[in-house]
Design a protein around this motif. Sequence first.
Motif, PDB file in Angstrom:
ATOM      1  N   THR A 156      43.665  37.232  35.481  1.00 59.22           N
ATOM      2  CA  THR A 156      43.737  37.429  36.937  1.00 59.22           C
ATOM      3  C   THR A 156      42.602  38.372  37.322  1.00 59.22           C
ATOM      4  O   THR A 156      42.237  39.258  36.554  1.00 59.22           O
ATOM      5  CB  THR A 156      45.061  38.076  37.404  1.00 59.22           C
ATOM      6  N   VAL A 157      42.040  38.151  38.469  1.00 60.74           N
ATOM      7  CA  VAL A 157      40.995  39.058  38.954  1.00 60.74           C
ATOM      8  C   VAL A 157      41.199  39.290  40.446  1.00 60.74           C
ATOM      9  O   VAL A 157      41.564  38.375  41.190  1.00 60.74           O
ATOM     10  CB  VAL A 157      39.576  38.512  38.638  1.00 60.74           C
ATOM     11  N   THR A 158      41.055  40.536  40.834  1.00 63.87           N
ATOM     12  CA  THR A 158      41.065  40.910  42.251  1.00 63.87           C
ATOM     13  C   THR A 158      39.826  41.749  42.481  1.00 63.87           C
ATOM     14  O   THR A 158      39.643  42.771  41.800  1.00 63.87           O
ATOM     15  CB  THR A 158      42.305  41.762  42.596  1.00 63.87           C
ATOM     16  N   ARG A 212      45.349  34.021  29.619  1.00 67.07           N
ATOM     17  CA  ARG A 212      45.697  33.951  31.043  1.00 67.07           C
ATOM     18  C   ARG A 212      44.987  35.111  31.723  1.00 67.07           C
ATOM     19  O   ARG A 212      45.028  36.236  31.225  1.00 67.07           O
ATOM     20  CB  ARG A 212      47.220  34.083  31.178  1.00 67.07           C
ATOM     21  N   ARG A 269      40.709  36.877  45.235  1.00 64.45           N
ATOM     22  CA  ARG A 269      41.639  36.880  44.101  1.00 64.45           C
ATOM     23  C   ARG A 269      41.566  35.539  43.412  1.00 64.45           C
ATOM     24  O   ARG A 269      41.381  34.506  44.048  1.00 64.45           O
ATOM     25  CB  ARG A 269      43.093  37.049  44.577  1.00 64.45           C
ATOM     26  N   ALA A 270      41.761  35.573  42.120  1.00 63.93           N
ATOM     27  CA  ALA A 270      41.822  34.319  41.375  1.00 63.93           C
ATOM     28  C   ALA A 270      42.672  34.542  40.139  1.00 63.93           C
ATOM     29  O   ALA A 270      42.801  35.675  39.654  1.00 63.93           O
ATOM     30  CB  ALA A 270      40.427  33.859  40.975  1.00 63.93           C
ATOM     31  N   ALA A 271      43.274  33.480  39.657  1.00 65.33           N
ATOM     32  CA  ALA A 271      44.086  33.548  38.443  1.00 65.33           C
ATOM     33  C   ALA A 271      43.982  32.210  37.738  1.00 65.33           C
ATOM     34  O   ALA A 271      43.805  31.168  38.393  1.00 65.33           O
ATOM     35  CB  ALA A 271      45.543  33.856  38.781  1.00 65.33           C
TER      36      ALA A 271
END
Lengths: 168, 204
Positions: free
Chosen positions: B166-168, B164, B177-179
């Motif tokens: 997440t990126v900011t 899993r 942002r994406a996850a």
Amino acid sequence: MTSDGQQANEEQVPEGEAAGIMLPASKEIPSEYSVMRYAGRNRIIIEDDKVVGFFPQAFALRPDEEYLSVTWIEYFKGAPDEQRVRAIKAFRRSFPGVGKQSAYAIGNVGKVRDECVARSHRVRILHEPEDENKGHCAIRRFPRDDSDLLQVLSADVFTEIIPNISIP
Amino acid sequence: MSTLSPVPTDVRSRAVAALAQPPALLERVISADTLRGVNKAQALKTSEPPSAISTQSGTALDQRVFDALANAKTFAAMVSMHLDKAWREKLFNQLDDLHDLSEWETGDEPVEQKSFITFLKTFIALDPRRRPSLGMTHDGHILMAWVRGSDRLTLEFLENDSVRWTVTMTIDGNKERAAGQTVATRLTQTLAPYSLQDWLSNDK
């Protein structure tokens, strides 16, 4: 005096800490205030022995949790720095397992609410005082599985970090 | 910090495959030196934990934490040839840190073996020059993070090679942002739009 007519009970608040802010009858915390979230060492990001942030998972509910616990900073009296220290000390009284390498993150209530509502989570951020932490709040209707929300809370909302060790 | 040459893909693949092998097959895929390390780790796992020696009766939590930590170190030892010495020491120190009982929160679980295997596979495949921070979820999943100012990349390792993420990050002045969730083997492609190699190569 609170809006539902109850006198703030200073005797039950250690060190006479209550700032005495009035809340609506719903006990919903207004948007202009701040709340503080605790995370143990395993949910904080440490680089070169310095706490640089919280993992998104620091905001995840455990299976047996019905709400996300936070502490309302402005419940406590004093200048902003004093309010933070009082909030941390109140939290420590309520949670004896605070680790030396743990930390606290502070976020604005309005931003928390906005980010939740933007993802269709109609949360309620309610003042639910506990015996040892009169500033305790519950974020109710908090989702169990929304990685995007956890990410934004950790990266963009709860951005002020206070290492536990920095508060005697 | 030592600068090792990148590990050839086929060698790395064999190491990753070794993590999925039953212990009896390990001798065929790892060196004698590594096997000695595995055996030492195994001996550590089966010996009596210090807490039990000192108190005569370790708690169930003590035992579970000790066993999980020893298991994790055993798996890391299996692929130690693909982890440079400095990082291996740092990894073991961080694992000890993550299992420090004086920092333990009620209800937390020690490292989950399948999560740790996914973590090791991913780490060896990515071979990051910039070492990440490690964390752990309340149910024992390993977490990994890189932070650059207000930008951050986090990974949570699940069972069955699932990751899993997440990126900011700020791109051209805009915060993005994406996850999502993917499998370890697709992580490079999945995170390519977020300059994965920059996160990994920006050594400190």
